[in-house]
Write a protein that holds these residues in place. Structure first.
Motif, PDB file in Angstrom:
ATOM      1  N   MET A 172      30.487  47.467  52.549  1.00  0.00           N
ATOM      2  CA  MET A 172      31.281  47.198  51.366  1.00  0.00           C
ATOM      3  C   MET A 172      32.727  46.980  51.762  1.00  0.00           C
ATOM      4  SD  MET A 172      29.979  49.538  48.259  1.00  0.00           S
ATOM      5  CE  MET A 172      28.949  50.737  49.061  1.00  0.00           C
ATOM      6  N   VAL A 173      33.372  46.114  50.996  1.00  0.00           N
ATOM      7  CA  VAL A 173      34.783  45.833  51.204  1.00  0.00           C
ATOM      8  C   VAL A 173      35.503  45.978  49.869  1.00  0.00           C
ATOM      9  CG1 VAL A 173      34.234  44.228  53.087  1.00  0.00           C
ATOM     10  CG2 VAL A 173      34.676  43.333  50.790  1.00  0.00           C
ATOM     11  N   VAL A 174      36.820  46.094  49.941  1.00  0.00           N
ATOM     12  CA  VAL A 174      37.636  46.247  48.732  1.00  0.00           C
ATOM     13  C   VAL A 174      38.654  45.116  48.676  1.00  0.00           C
ATOM     14  CG1 VAL A 174      39.383  47.700  47.616  1.00  0.00           C
ATOM     15  CG2 VAL A 174      37.341  48.740  48.589  1.00  0.00           C
ATOM     16  N   PHE A 175      38.838  44.545  47.477  1.00  0.00           N
ATOM     17  CA  PHE A 175      39.887  43.561  47.238  1.00  0.00           C
ATOM     18  C   PHE A 175      40.993  44.228  46.434  1.00  0.00           C
ATOM     19  CE2 PHE A 175      37.701  39.097  47.335  1.00  0.00           C
ATOM     20  CZ  PHE A 175      37.346  39.298  48.660  1.00  0.00           C
ATOM     21  N   ASP A 176      42.219  44.021  46.883  1.00  0.00           N
ATOM     22  CA  ASP A 176      43.393  44.461  46.135  1.00  0.00           C
ATOM     23  C   ASP A 176      43.852  43.304  45.236  1.00  0.00           C
ATOM     24  OD1 ASP A 176      45.637  46.021  45.350  1.00  0.00           O
ATOM     25  OD2 ASP A 176      46.871  45.046  46.868  1.00  0.00           O
ATOM     26  N   THR A 177      44.836  43.569  44.429  1.00  0.00           N
ATOM     27  CA  THR A 177      45.325  42.608  43.445  1.00  0.00           C
ATOM     28  C   THR A 177      45.768  41.296  44.072  1.00  0.00           C
ATOM     29  OG1 THR A 177      46.076  44.499  42.144  1.00  0.00           O
ATOM     30  CG2 THR A 177      46.950  42.343  41.525  1.00  0.00           C
ATOM     31  N   SER A 178      46.482  41.346  45.189  1.00  0.00           N
ATOM     32  CA  SER A 178      47.018  40.124  45.790  1.00  0.00           C
ATOM     33  C   SER A 178      45.914  39.156  46.215  1.00  0.00           C
ATOM     34  CB  SER A 178      47.902  40.460  46.993  1.00  0.00           C
ATOM     35  OG  SER A 178      47.155  41.120  48.000  1.00  0.00           O
ATOM     36  N   VAL A 179      44.743  39.668  46.535  1.00  0.00           N
ATOM     37  CA  VAL A 179      43.609  38.830  46.915  1.00  0.00           C
ATOM     38  C   VAL A 179      42.804  38.459  45.666  1.00  0.00           C
ATOM     39  CG1 VAL A 179      41.462  38.777  48.245  1.00  0.00           C
ATOM     40  CG2 VAL A 179      43.531  39.788  49.239  1.00  0.00           C
ATOM     41  N   LEU A 180      42.560  39.418  44.821  1.00  0.00           N
ATOM     42  CA  LEU A 180      41.751  39.171  43.623  1.00  0.00           C
ATOM     43  C   LEU A 180      42.379  38.130  42.706  1.00  0.00           C
ATOM     44  CD1 LEU A 180      39.214  39.869  42.029  1.00  0.00           C
ATOM     45  CD2 LEU A 180      40.517  41.723  40.937  1.00  0.00           C
TER      46      LEU A 180
ATOM     47  N   ILE B 262      31.706  43.411  47.146  1.00  0.00           N
ATOM     48  CA  ILE B 262      33.159  43.447  47.040  1.00  0.00           C
ATOM     49  C   ILE B 262      33.505  44.409  45.914  1.00  0.00           C
ATOM     50  CG2 ILE B 262      35.260  42.140  46.563  1.00  0.00           C
ATOM     51  CD1 ILE B 262      33.686  39.634  47.593  1.00  0.00           C
ATOM     52  N   ILE B 263      34.153  45.493  46.291  1.00  0.00           N
ATOM     53  CA  ILE B 263      34.542  46.512  45.323  1.00  0.00           C
ATOM     54  C   ILE B 263      35.900  46.142  44.726  1.00  0.00           C
ATOM     55  CG2 ILE B 263      35.135  48.961  45.024  1.00  0.00           C
ATOM     56  CD1 ILE B 263      32.146  48.395  45.666  1.00  0.00           C
ATOM     57  N   ILE B 264      35.974  46.197  43.413  1.00  0.00           N
ATOM     58  CA  ILE B 264      37.235  46.022  42.699  1.00  0.00           C
ATOM     59  C   ILE B 264      37.570  47.380  42.081  1.00  0.00           C
ATOM     60  CG2 ILE B 264      38.478  44.759  40.904  1.00  0.00           C
ATOM     61  CD1 ILE B 264      37.315  42.979  43.224  1.00  0.00           C
ATOM     62  N   PRO B 265      38.524  48.112  42.658  1.00  0.00           N
ATOM     63  CA  PRO B 265      38.896  49.409  42.081  1.00  0.00           C
ATOM     64  C   PRO B 265      39.482  49.229  40.671  1.00  0.00           C
ATOM     65  CG  PRO B 265      39.717  49.200  44.327  1.00  0.00           C
ATOM     66  CD  PRO B 265      39.243  47.842  43.895  1.00  0.00           C
ATOM     67  N   THR B 266      39.192  50.143  39.777  1.00  0.00           N
ATOM     68  CA  THR B 266      39.697  50.013  38.413  1.00  0.00           C
ATOM     69  C   THR B 266      41.224  49.921  38.353  1.00  0.00           C
ATOM     70  OG1 THR B 266      39.371  52.401  38.143  1.00  0.00           O
ATOM     71  CG2 THR B 266      37.713  50.933  37.167  1.00  0.00           C
ATOM     72  N   PRO B 267      41.998  50.584  39.228  1.00  0.00           N
ATOM     73  CA  PRO B 267      43.448  50.355  39.176  1.00  0.00           C
ATOM     74  C   PRO B 267      43.821  48.892  39.473  1.00  0.00           C
ATOM     75  CG  PRO B 267      42.983  52.376  40.375  1.00  0.00           C
ATOM     76  CD  PRO B 267      41.667  51.681  40.153  1.00  0.00           C
ATOM     77  N   VAL B 268      43.073  48.232  40.341  1.00  0.00           N
ATOM     78  CA  VAL B 268      43.305  46.810  40.642  1.00  0.00           C
ATOM     79  C   VAL B 268      42.956  45.975  39.416  1.00  0.00           C
ATOM     80  CG1 VAL B 268      42.508  44.855  42.041  1.00  0.00           C
ATOM     81  CG2 VAL B 268      43.001  47.060  43.130  1.00  0.00           C
ATOM     82  N   LEU B 269      41.819  46.257  38.802  1.00  0.00           N
ATOM     83  CA  LEU B 269      41.423  45.528  37.598  1.00  0.00           C
ATOM     84  C   LEU B 269      42.495  45.673  36.520  1.00  0.00           C
ATOM     85  CD1 LEU B 269      39.327  43.901  35.987  1.00  0.00           C
ATOM     86  CD2 LEU B 269      38.295  46.088  35.323  1.00  0.00           C
ATOM     87  N   SER B 270      42.986  46.874  36.341  1.00  0.00           N
ATOM     88  CA  SER B 270      44.022  47.119  35.346  1.00  0.00           C
ATOM     89  C   SER B 270      45.271  46.287  35.629  1.00  0.00           C
ATOM     90  CB  SER B 270      44.378  48.607  35.324  1.00  0.00           C
ATOM     91  OG  SER B 270      45.442  48.848  34.436  1.00  0.00           O
TER      92      SER B 270
ATOM     93  N   ALA C 272      27.159  38.775  41.311  1.00  0.00           N
ATOM     94  CA  ALA C 272      26.555  39.969  41.914  1.00  0.00           C
ATOM     95  C   ALA C 272      27.356  40.518  43.094  1.00  0.00           C
ATOM     96  CB  ALA C 272      25.127  39.659  42.364  1.00  0.00           C
ATOM     97  N   VAL C 273      28.171  39.694  43.721  1.00  0.00           N
ATOM     98  CA  VAL C 273      28.929  40.137  44.889  1.00  0.00           C
ATOM     99  C   VAL C 273      30.018  41.151  44.506  1.00  0.00           C
ATOM    100  CG1 VAL C 273      30.662  38.264  44.879  1.00  0.00           C
ATOM    101  CG2 VAL C 273      29.990  39.329  47.039  1.00  0.00           C
ATOM    102  N   PHE C 274      30.468  41.116  43.254  1.00  0.00           N
ATOM    103  CA  PHE C 274      31.537  42.010  42.804  1.00  0.00           C
ATOM    104  C   PHE C 274      30.977  43.248  42.112  1.00  0.00           C
ATOM    105  CE2 PHE C 274      33.696  37.814  42.607  1.00  0.00           C
ATOM    106  CZ  PHE C 274      34.684  38.070  43.541  1.00  0.00           C
ATOM    107  N   ARG C 275      31.657  44.366  42.331  1.00  0.00           N
ATOM    108  CA  ARG C 275      31.344  45.588  41.586  1.00  0.00           C
ATOM    109  C   ARG C 275      32.643  46.308  41.284  1.00  0.00           C
ATOM    110  NH1 ARG C 275      30.256  50.823  41.954  1.00  0.00           N
ATOM    111  NH2 ARG C 275      30.185  51.103  44.196  1.00  0.00           N
TER     112      ARG C 275
END
Length: 179
Positions: free
Chosen positions: A1-9, A50-58, A79-82
């Motif tokens: 699993m990987v994480v995307f931050d705001t600048s990438v998302l 690809i994990i999108i942390p809720t703080p990033v989503l916010s 499906a790739v995003f969670r």
């Protein structure tokens, strides 16, 4: 699993968004959106999530305006995003990281920019804590503070400028009719 931050998302959801700056040159990263799209393709082929942390989503939704619903649909439809919450496990990870920072010299011990607010530090620690709680091995971000926190948490950190460009099409068009 990987994480995307705001600048990438943001480049995933809004391909015409301004590209981040390359820390080596100070200029915008060339073909940033293409680099991220190619990364997503490779991650999908490898069956990585690809994990999108809720703080990033916010953070993304704060500036989304009328596109907010479309952004959420895009993330939920592929499906790739969670989207991952800041839950109990992540709260424990954040507490451990904060306690460690306090023991090593205070909240700002890992911070590059002395102007970084305590709120941003806490926000970034939550993102890294979610990454750890989810078992992510990599974080994609153009935020230097997040890079430092990720590395401290044994998570590899990559900038947009680190990403590969998609391969060039070997069947390039021939310029017929041009003088």
């Amino acid at each position: 699993m990987v994480v995307f931050d705001t600048s990438v998302l943001v480049l995933v959801l809004n391909p015409i968004a301004r590209a981040p700056r390359d820390p080596m040159t100070g200029t915008p990263v060339a073909r940033a959106t293409e680099r991220i799209e190619f990364l997503i393709t490779r991650l999908s082929e490898d069956r990585e999530r690809i994990i999108i942390p809720t703080p990033v989503l916010s953070e993304i939704l704060v500036y989304a305006g009328n596109a907010a619903e479309r952004y959420i649909d895009t993330l939920n439809r592929q499906a790739v995003f969670r989207i991952a919450p800041f839950d109990q496990k992540a709260a424990i990870e954040a507490a451990i990281a904060t306690r460690d920072a306090l023991a090593r010299g205070g909240h700002r011990v890992d911070v590059v920019d002395p102007q970084t607010t305590k709120a941003k530090i806490k926000f970034d620690r939550q993102i890294v804590a979610i990454a750890r709680a989810e078992g992510a091995h990599s974080l994609y971000s153009d935020d230097e503070e997040l890079h430092r926190l990720a590395k401290r948490a044994d998570i590899k950190a990559f900038r947009t400028s680190d990403l590969e460009l998609p391969p060039e099409d070997p069947q390039q068009a021939l310029p017929f009719g041009e003088a």
